[in-house]
Design an enzyme around this catalytic site. Structure first.
Site, short mmCIF file in Angstrom:
data_model
loop_
_atom_site.label_atom_id
_atom_site.label_comp_id
_atom_site.label_asym_id
_atom_site.label_seq_id
_atom_site.Cartn_x
_atom_site.Cartn_y
_atom_site.Cartn_z
CE LYS A 502 1.48 -1.06 11.82
NZ LYS A 502 0.86 0.20 12.23
NE ARG A 600 -5.98 2.74 11.56
CZ ARG A 600 -4.67 2.53 11.50
NH1 ARG A 600 -4.06 2.30 10.33
NH2 ARG A 600 -3.94 2.54 12.59
CE1 TYR A 727 3.56 -16.98 -18.97
CE2 TYR A 727 4.24 -15.75 -17.03
CZ TYR A 727 3.94 -16.96 -17.64
OH TYR A 727 4.05 -18.11 -16.94
CG MET A 776 3.65 -16.83 -8.99
SD MET A 776 2.61 -18.30 -8.87
CE MET A 776 1.13 -17.78 -9.66
C1 LIG Z 1 1.42 1.30 12.37
C2 LIG Z 1 1.05 2.27 13.40
C3 LIG Z 1 2.00 3.17 13.91
C4 LIG Z 1 3.40 3.30 13.37
O1 LIG Z 1 3.46 4.14 12.25
P1 LIG Z 1 4.81 4.46 11.50
O2 LIG Z 1 4.47 5.50 10.52
O3 LIG Z 1 5.27 3.19 10.88
O4 LIG Z 1 5.76 4.93 12.54
C5 LIG Z 1 1.65 3.97 14.97
N1 LIG Z 1 0.39 3.91 15.49
C6 LIG Z 1 -0.55 3.10 15.01
C7 LIG Z 1 -1.90 3.10 15.64
C8 LIG Z 1 -0.26 2.25 13.95
O5 LIG Z 1 -1.21 1.44 13.46
#
Ligand SMILES: *Cc1c(COP(=O)(O)O)cnc(C)c1O
Length: 833
Positions: A502, A600, A727, A776
């Protein structure tokens, strides 16, 4: 000239195997251990090796279908599907491979240099090749092929025409060197040094030294630095043990005491080092175009070899000045007009060409493949044979276009014509090619640039690259593969791996990483959103892909690209159910996420009956059921973690009651893999561990940093006490100060929090604090205490020597955030070592 030839009959007797079936007496030319590297089915002999996770036997049928007919196995195999094959059974196929190559090595009588030690093996090998290649026809290990498998594969191509061999040997456990000694049978040994690295398998340094010394049991000459007491006493002990007439000649060097080569002075200048020494009562010297200590040590080892081979000192002096850097990597980067460019322009031997072609064929993102290849020098065989082999390789790897550069390859162009490579062009020199370059169309293709160093193809590399600014994120694909392997070794063979790619693989890239993961055979990929999955599909990734956040607006592309949604709540479940019903789809692959305490996404226990009812229909095929741990890295929360696991198992049981087929169960992320083996179940979801170097403190995984963020210095200024920087005038100068302006800012993902001394960057191996606020596009650092810094110099933001974890700590965040927010305007360059 006659080459040593092997028929399967001889091989069976050399390896003392038992025939399971013998069909004919086939000629064997290639030894194959990795089914993905198959090029010449008819003349390959496949050794079914067993690894911790993979068993070569399971690839036999597939290889048979591709035309392989010769196999060395240890298990019994189903002969009914292997009608006209030759199958030899041995106790241990790896040992058989090693014994065969040891036998092969014995057929030749030539100087063989065997190199071992903790660091510098590959550089010393490559430099010796640079220094000696106009005196000898040399064979050497490709890249750093120095393992139990790499060494036999390196030695196998040895033939009558070679006049000198240079092989490296690396070990990770006691007992391994004895095998490598038998295969290499070095006549000249080089012990580079011994460090703390890779010590896992050894009790202490002494044991490691003694084990490495096994390589030199039968050498005639041993070259080493006597300043390391462990090595020095190890060598003395080995020498004592040997019978009088079997003792090797010692060629030692030292910075501090009498030795065969006694180094008197090491004098470093801006960009070169002069080394003077006493040898046979004479003062001699060399100058090398490097200044770091490792290069000095490596060069002295090479010097010893040259002196031992009686190369005249004038010649040595001349060659040493011309030593070039050793790029041990294959780089992949974005080229002009949406091309991908692979640069491997430092060597041109056949084995490294084969490796580069393998890397080329892993790239699925474009339809077309072009190879730009210079003359191949010093191959140890006739040019006709050589280029015929090159043509076969190109054809086999489905290369569409060859651009040959140099007199020799141009001379043999008819060989490529008759091999049927569709698009051919030849140029007598790099200059001739560059003159024409802007007339040659390059678009949407992968280009491999491969050539001998003297051709200086770097110029071509520069012209074909996409021009972007000088801040770079370098991604080490070898480190990704290494990290993956570390985790694989922690898992039961039946436990699958879902790699989390991801957010551009945590910032490190999309299809480039996915390609590598697909090649290294992970089982599943997961992305956050559908468009990320679409990009992977378009680049030719065919692994199953889970989409964690399917949105209604993307349902059609999910189906079109065969992406598998995570259905995590009654709402999205009903929407998607509706969608597939309308489309008339059945058995669409989906994943079910369960809520057990992360709070979540996921079905709660109370919501579960809703899914259970709907899952009775044939609309969906549930591929997996999973949950996500909230605190897998935290020892204090282990009770909570186990409670999540237990709740998950209860909910899974309910689902198992309705689903008549098995599904994959998965719970753990990276930290969970390391800390909670009881929850590995059928699959694990591996994320940060692939990319970062975070070992999570426990479990002792040896992970490597994958990403290096680097930039360059745009300007250097001298400021007086009392002046201010950036700055808001926050960076007050309290002494006369030298400031460097670096081309990176918060728009590149360098957190503004790191301003005013909070963060540091690496310049010339030293830490330089940030001074003033981060802008920036630019950031200023204080380089007063660092010598020899110039405008244009490289600055490391994070990487192996400055771990991302450290920088994240300075920025009061975690490596995940820092990696994932390196902005897309930062150019990514991928490489393999
Ligand atoms: C991102 C994610 C992982 C991976 O987690 P890491 O700590 O990077 O290994 C596993 N499961 C879900 C559902 C995630 O969103």
């Amino acid at each position: 000239m006659n080459r040593v030839k092997y028929f399967i009959d001889n091989i069976a007797s050399i390896i003392k195997g038992k025939w399971l079936v013998q069909h004919d007496n086939a000629l064997i030319e290639q030894l194959l251990i990795d089914s993905r590297k198959l090029i010449f089915p008819q003349t390959s002999l496949f050794f079914a090796l067993k690894g911790p996770r993979r068993d070569g036997h399971s690839f036999i049928t597939q290889l048979y279908e591709k035309g392989v007919r010769n196999f060395v196995v240890s298990d019994t195999v189903d002969l009914s599907v292997l009608a006209d094959a030759n199958i030899i059974q041995v106790e241990d196929p790896l040992q058989a491979l090693q014994n065969l190559v040891a036998w092969h090595r014995k057929q030749f009588n030539l100087p063989v240099i065997g190199i071992t030690g903790s660091n510098g093996k590959t550089i010393v090998k490559e430099w010796l090749n640079q220094l000696l290649d106009d005196r000898f026809t040399i064979i050497r290990s490709p890249k750093s092929y120095n393992s139990q498998i790499g060494v036999p594969l390196s030695v196998w191509p040895l033939n009558e025409q070679h006049e000198l061999a240079i092989f490296e040997a690396g070990i990770s456990q006691p007992g391994e060197m004895e095998q490598l000694q038998k295969i290499i049978q070095p006549t000249i040994g080089i012990f580079t040094n011994v460090g703390e690295a890779h010590s896992e398998g050894f009790v202490n340094v002494r044991q490691k030294v003694n084990e490495k010394l096994q390589l030199f049991k039968h050498v005639q000459t041993l070259i080493y630095c006597q300043d390391d007491p462990e090595i020095n006493s190890g060598v003395a002990a080995l020498w004592q043990q040997l019978p009088n007439n079997k003792r090797f000649e010692i060629f030692s060097w030292s910075m501090v005491s009498e030795a065969v080569l006694h180094i008197r002075q090491v004098y470093k200048e801006e960009n070169r080092t002069t080394i003077t020494a006493t040898y046979q009562q004479l003062e001699i010297g060399i100058t090398i175009p490097f200044t770091d200590n490792a290069s000095v040590e490596n060069a002295i080892h090479c010097w010893c070899v040259l002196l031992h081979l009686q190369v005249p000192q004038e010649e040595i002096t001349k060659q040493m000045q011309q030593l070039g850097p050793v790029a041990m990597r294959l780089e992949l980067k974005k080229g002009l007009n949406n091309c991908s460019l692979i640069n491997d322009s430092y060597s041109s031997d056949l084995s490294s060409f084969t490796i580069a072609l393998d890397f080329l064929s892993q790239q699925q993102q474009h339809g077309k493949r072009t190879v730009i290849l210079s003359d191949i020098l010093q191959s140890g065989r006739s040019e006709k044979d050589l280029y015929a082999e090159v043509a076969r390789l190109l054809q086999q790897r489905q290369v569409n276009r060859l651009i040959g550069i140099g007199e020799r390859i141009s001379h043999h162009q008819s060989i490529f014509q008759s091999a049927g490579i569709p698009d051919l062009a030849f140029y007598s020199s790099v200059d001739a090619f560059i003159k024409e370059l802007h007339h040659i169309p390059f678009k949407d293709e992968v280009i491999l640039l491969k050539g001998a160093r003297i051709f200086e193809l770097e110029q071509v590399d520069r012209l074909l690259q996409q021009k972007v600014h000088q801040t770079l994120l370098e991604i080490d694909l070898t480190a990704v593969a290494h990290n993956l392997k570390q985790f694989q070794q922690r898992l039961q063979p039946s436990t699958r791996i879902m790699a989390m790619v991801k957010a551009f693989s945590y910032g490190s890239g999309s299809y480039e990483i996915a390609n590598a993961l697909q090649f290294h055979r992970v089982d599943y990929l997961a992305v956050a959103y559908a468009d990320e999955g679409v990009e992977l599909r378009k680049a030719g990734i065919n692994l199953p892909i889970m989409v964690m956040n399917p949105e209604e607006s993307t349902f059609d592309v999910l189906v079109q690209y065969n992406l598998e949604p995570d259905l995590y709540a009654p709402g999205i479940f009903a929407l998607f159910e509706d969608f597939v019903k309308k489309q008339g789809i059945q058995q669409f692959p989906v994943h079910i996420e369960l809520e057990t305490g992360m709070n979540r996404l996921g079905f709660s226990r109370a919501e579960l009956p809703v899914v259970i009812n709907s899952l009775r229909t044939p609309l969906f095929k549930v591929q997996s059921v999973f949950t996500h741990l909230a605190s897998s890295e935290d020892r204090q929360q282990d009770a909570y973690t186990n409670q999540q696991g237990a709740l998950y198992m209860q909910m899974v049981e309910q689902l198992q009651l309705v689903l008549s087929y098995p599904f994959i169960r998965h719970v753990v992320n990276t930290a969970g893999i390391i800390r909670h083996p009881q929850w590995h179940l059928d699959m694990v979801r591996l994320g940060i561990g692939l990319y970062g170097g975070d070992s999570f403190g426990e479990g002792g995984l040896d992970l490597r940093e994958v990403s290096t963020l680097k930039s360059t210095i745009a300007q250097i200024k001298e400021l007086k006490e009392g002046e201010t920087v950036s700055y808001g005038r926050r960076g007050l100068v309290t002494r006369d100060t030298r400031i460097a302006t670096v081309r990176i800012g918060y728009a590149d993902g360098y957190p503004r929090r790191l301003g005013n001394g909070a963060g540091k960057m690496l310049v010339n191996g030293h830490l330089a604090p940030v001074i003033g606020t981060v802008c920036m596009d630019m950031t200023m650092i204080d380089i007063t205490d660092i010598s020899h810094v110039q405008e244009g110099d490289e600055v490391i933001i994070f990487g192996t020597d400055l771990p991302v974890k450290q920088v994240a700590h300075w920025a009061q965040t975690i490596p995940y955030e820092l990696l994932a927010t390196v902005s897309q305007r930062v150019k990514r360059v991928y490489f393999e070592e």
